[in-house]
Design an enzyme around this catalytic site. Structure first.
Site, PDB file in Angstrom:
ATOM      1  CG  HIS A  61      19.668 -36.183  -3.153  1.00  0.00           C
ATOM      2  ND1 HIS A  61      20.077 -37.445  -2.756  1.00  0.00           N
ATOM      3  CD2 HIS A  61      20.794 -35.466  -3.359  1.00  0.00           C
ATOM      4  CE1 HIS A  61      21.405 -37.467  -2.705  1.00  0.00           C
ATOM      5  NE2 HIS A  61      21.865 -36.281  -3.079  1.00  0.00           N
ATOM      6  CD  GLU A 105       9.220 -11.294  -8.158  1.00  0.00           C
ATOM      7  OE1 GLU A 105      10.395 -11.693  -8.300  1.00  0.00           O
ATOM      8  OE2 GLU A 105       8.929 -10.302  -7.483  1.00  0.00           O
ATOM      9  CB  CYS A 147      -0.946   0.107   1.185  1.00  0.00           C
ATOM     10  SG  CYS A 147      -2.181  -1.171   1.244  1.00  0.00           S
ATOM     11  CG  ASN A 193       1.331   0.895   4.260  1.00  0.00           C
ATOM     12  OD1 ASN A 193       0.981  -0.275   4.135  1.00  0.00           O
ATOM     13  ND2 ASN A 193       2.599   1.261   4.293  1.00  0.00           N
ATOM     14  N   GLY A 194      -0.874  -0.540   6.406  1.00  0.00           N
ATOM     15  CA  GLY A 194      -0.568  -1.321   7.607  1.00  0.00           C
ATOM     16  C   GLY A 194      -1.756  -2.201   7.947  1.00  0.00           C
ATOM     17  CD  GLU A 240      16.880 -13.242  -7.155  1.00  0.00           C
ATOM     18  OE1 GLU A 240      16.337 -13.715  -6.152  1.00  0.00           O
ATOM     19  OE2 GLU A 240      16.466 -12.221  -7.728  1.00  0.00           O
ATOM     20  CD1 TRP A 259      -0.131  -6.390  -2.906  1.00  0.00           C
ATOM     21  CD2 TRP A 259      -0.447  -6.866  -0.739  1.00  0.00           C
ATOM     22  NE1 TRP A 259       0.181  -7.710  -2.710  1.00  0.00           N
ATOM     23  CE2 TRP A 259      -0.006  -8.029  -1.394  1.00  0.00           C
ATOM     24  CE3 TRP A 259      -0.714  -6.929   0.629  1.00  0.00           C
ATOM     25  CZ2 TRP A 259       0.183  -9.242  -0.726  1.00  0.00           C
ATOM     26  CZ3 TRP A 259      -0.530  -8.132   1.289  1.00  0.00           C
ATOM     27  CH2 TRP A 259      -0.082  -9.266   0.612  1.00  0.00           C
ATOM     28  CE  LYS A 263      13.580 -11.518  -9.199  1.00  0.00           C
ATOM     29  NZ  LYS A 263      14.130 -10.764  -8.109  1.00  0.00           N
ATOM     30  NE  ARG A 273       4.660   1.750   0.035  1.00  0.00           N
ATOM     31  CZ  ARG A 273       5.569   1.404   0.937  1.00  0.00           C
ATOM     32  NH1 ARG A 273       6.844   1.495   0.643  1.00  0.00           N
ATOM     33  NH2 ARG A 273       5.214   0.976   2.124  1.00  0.00           N
ATOM     34  CE  LYS A 286      11.567  -2.705  -5.428  1.00  0.00           C
ATOM     35  NZ  LYS A 286      11.925  -4.000  -5.998  1.00  0.00           N
TER      36      LYS A 286
HETATM   37  C1  F6R Z   1      11.510 -10.554  -5.465  1.00  0.00           C
HETATM   38  C2  F6R Z   1      11.487  -9.525  -4.438  1.00  0.00           C
HETATM   39  C3  F6R Z   1      11.131  -9.930  -3.047  1.00  0.00           C
HETATM   40  C4  F6R Z   1      11.935  -9.105  -2.025  1.00  0.00           C
HETATM   41  C5  F6R Z   1      11.451  -9.432  -0.604  1.00  0.00           C
HETATM   42  C6  F6R Z   1      12.272  -8.700   0.444  1.00  0.00           C
HETATM   43  O1  F6R Z   1      11.876 -10.024  -6.696  1.00  0.00           O
HETATM   44  O2  F6R Z   1      11.716  -8.378  -4.692  1.00  0.00           O
HETATM   45  O3  F6R Z   1      11.334 -11.286  -2.855  1.00  0.00           O
HETATM   46  O4  F6R Z   1      13.279  -9.405  -2.157  1.00  0.00           O
HETATM   47  O5  F6R Z   1      10.116  -9.082  -0.474  1.00  0.00           O
HETATM   48  O6  F6R Z   1      12.221  -7.320   0.260  1.00  0.00           O
HETATM   49  P1  F6R Z   1      13.279  -6.361   0.927  1.00  0.00           P
HETATM   50  O7  F6R Z   1      14.600  -6.626   0.318  1.00  0.00           O
HETATM   51  O8  F6R Z   1      12.773  -4.998   0.656  1.00  0.00           O
HETATM   52  O9  F6R Z   1      13.292  -6.700   2.392  1.00  0.00           O
END
Ligand code: F6R
Length: 604
Positions: free
Chosen positions: A502, A486, A2, A100-101, A479, A74, A483, A27, A599
């Site tokens: 395994h 995602e 949010c 937000n929260g 990773e 969000w 990605k 966000r 994010k």
């Molecule tokens: C994936 C991604 C998330 C963040 C995770 C932690 O592309 O961006 O997995 O890495 O939510 O976020 P931060 O680094 O802001 O604590």
């Protein structure tokens, strides 16, 4: 998670709030809304959908205003509907709130208010806030006191901005969710994150938990819950507003992938001297980590993968190391006096990571936030902060910040191993630092030569995608898979190369693409396991510096320049980022705003 924005004193509040919401949409993007007022009437517009849909008559009919609040959501409580979108208002419509929260005691508050005759029009926890304020206003309290009284009743986490009809001012409060004030000569802004108002001002005040703020065009007051004045420092942000735009790219993600050479150069600038050879971290002069024997790393998602990278280096240096997904952190710290807990977090606001950081602090262990955001909650709450200096990252999928986190961690590891008596010294420090020094140029080369786009077309439509790597390339494989899933919504898994046999090998069928990562030195396990997968029909895409090493079993090669084996993962990762990006593009996914995600995950 949010985004909220508020402004007062601007020429055109509608325009300012919409700009802020566009800048904050990373966000959350399942519904959005805006409320403005011109000192007489207060008007709200909100709906399910993205900020970009707040257009046409929907916003054009809003009155000319100098004061406004906005929200991009969000969902936590209730699905993304028009009714659940913010701002939420009191029954009279005089009080409008964005939040937000999570208000954890909203259940009993809602019951109490319903008994008093308040009718709720949404499923959200937020709606209790305007009703509470309305209730206290009805009791005859003045607006400042009514706001304070309402805030006192809330439990949980919040960043709140509120307007009351007839007043050209904003009241706001912060507890557990980020909120920053932007100051301009004749205007003030409030937002969840600096990019919201970076094109208007770079002068900011980061609020602390428990702060209440009242701003009008020319004055700002910060108090605690008792109304006592509180002093907060004024900071200047050194991010460039252009960094928050798309700069001609179709997607932030591609822009951010391609800006990695610059981001990484910033990360290491002034921090390494390959000739000496030395790592110079201004924040941590020699001796800073004396007595440290144990390092715990806590992080989520991509940051967790960066943490695993750092942990492997610490482990090989002889330190005792533990890496935990922040949401699973148990604050069992056997030897707090000699333990450093490092929270790796791009945003510095991830609720799970902050929870782990706070739990670690309670044990008495020393804490350090490795983060991108100056003044973020993690940076302020940890004993020390180490900044990755990657610049703002807007795409929801973390790209350049992963590279900068890993690079910063490699430097931190060197500093720790120089101080910690139990650690071994790196014998090839000069070679390592020389390799790090040229890494930004090598990333540029990867971007220039990458065949990821062509390869993505060739492999589109397969059932599953696997990523394997050994040692430091294991976190990079994880990773790569994160990605990929995602942003493409395709099934992808990352494994330590040796793990394939395994269990996961059962999922390999003819045509399953297996991306296998090689650093030119520790390759035997990956070679063997890739060969075994190929024998079962998998198609192997090697990411390596030399054809010679992989020719015998690879179907495809994504080349990376030759580098130090401890840095090769940063080059392979760029190839994997590009594969994910181009696959998602072929599939026409909303790359910068993948479904269900946001994010900066500020809820647990
Ligand atoms: C994936 C991604 C998330 C963040 C995770 C932690 O592309 O961006 O997995 O890495 O939510 O976020 P931060 O680094 O802001 O604590």
């Amino acid at each position: 998670m949010c985004g909220i924005i508020a402004c007062v004193g601007t020429d055109d509040a509608v325009d300012t709030v919409l700009t802020g919401l566009n800048n904050l949409e990373y966000r959350g993007y399942d519904s959005a809304g805006i409320a403005v007022q011109n000192g007489r009437e207060l008007v709200v517009r909100k709906q399910a959908g993205q900020v970009s849909e707040l257009t046409g008559s929907f916003v054009e009919s809003l009155p000319e205003s100098t004061t406004g609040i906005g929200h991009t959501r969000w969902s936590t409580h209730g699905p993304p509907t028009d009714d659940n979108a913010h701002p939420h208002t009191s029954r009279s419509g005089d009080v409008a709130v964005v939040h937000n929260g999570v208000i954890s005691n909203y259940g009993p508050l809602r019951e109490e208010l319903e008994e008093l005759g308040y009718e709720f029009t949404s499923d959200t926890d937020t709606e209790v806030i305007p009703h509470l304020v309305d209730r206290y206003l009805d009791e005859g309290l003045d607006a400042d006191v009514a706001f304070r009284r309402a805030i006192e009743r809330l439990e949980g986490s919040y960043a709140i901005a509120m307007m009351i009809e007839g007043e050209n001012l904003i009241r706001a409060a912060r507890q557990g969710s980020p909120l920053v004030v932007g100051l301009h000569d004749d205007a003030h802004y409030l937002a969840s994150d600096v990019p919201a108002f970076l094109e208007f001002t770079d002068r900011v005040i980061y609020l602390e938990d428990g702060d209440l703020v009242t701003v009008d065009a020319d004055s700002l007051s910060i108090t605690d819950l008792d109304g006592e004045p509180v002093e907060r420092e004024l900071d200047t942000v050194d991010w460039n507003p252009e960094e928050t735009g798309k700069g001609g790219y179709d997607h932030y993600m591609l822009k951010e992938i391609e800006s990695q050479p610059e981001a990484l150069a910033n990360t290491i600038r002034g921090r390494i001297d390959p000739e000496e050879p030395a790592v110079i971290l201004e924040e941590f002069p020699a001796g800073s980590f004396e007595g440290i024997t144990d390092v715990h790393l806590v992080a989520c998602g991509t940051s967790y993968h960066a943490a695993l990278y750092g942990a492997r280096l610490l482990d090989e240096a002889g330190l005792r190391v533990r890496t935990t997904r922040a949401s699973e952190y148990t604050s069992i710290v056997p030897d707090p006096e000699h333990t450093l807990v490092v929270a790796v977090t791009q945003s510095g606001e991830t609720a799970d990571t902050l929870g782990a950081l706070r739990a670690a602090r309670e044990t008495g262990a020393r804490t350090l936030a490795l983060t991108n955001v100056v003044g973020s909650t993690a940076a302020r709450e940890a004993d020390d902060a180490l900044y990755i200096r990657a610049g703002p990252e807007i795409g929801v999928a973390a790209t350049k910040t992963f590279s900068s986190q890993v690079a910063t961690l490699t430097l931190l590891v060197e500093r720790i191993r120089q101080d910690a008596e139990t650690a071994t010294e790196r014998e090839d420090l000069a070679a390592f630092l020389r390799a790090l020094d040229v890494l930004p140029d090598q990333i540029e080369e990867v971007i220039r030569i990458s065949r990821a786009q062509a390869l993505s077309s060739a492999y589109e439509g397969r059932e599953s995608y696997f990523f394997i790597g050994h040692r430091l390339l294991h976190p990079v494989a994880l990773e790569g898979a994160l990605k990929f899933k995602e942003i493409t919504y395709e099934h992808a898994e990352g494994f330590a190369s040796g793990e394939l046999k395994h269990g996961p090998l059962a999922l390999v069928t003819p045509g399953t693409p297996v991306f296998a990562l090689f650093d030119g030195v520790h390759d035997e396990k990956t070679r063997t396991n890739a060969t075994e997968a190929r024998a079962r029909g998998a198609e192997i895409i090697a990411i390596a510096a030399s054809e010679r090493d992989v020719d015998a079993f690879a179907d495809e090669l994504l080349m990376i320049p030759d580098t130090h084996p401890d840095l090769s993962g940063l080059l392979s990762n760029v190839q994997l980022q590009l594969v994910s990006y181009y696959t998602a593009r072929l599939l026409e996914r909303p790359i910068d705003k993948p479904r269900n995600l946001a994010k900066s995950v500020t809820v647990e």
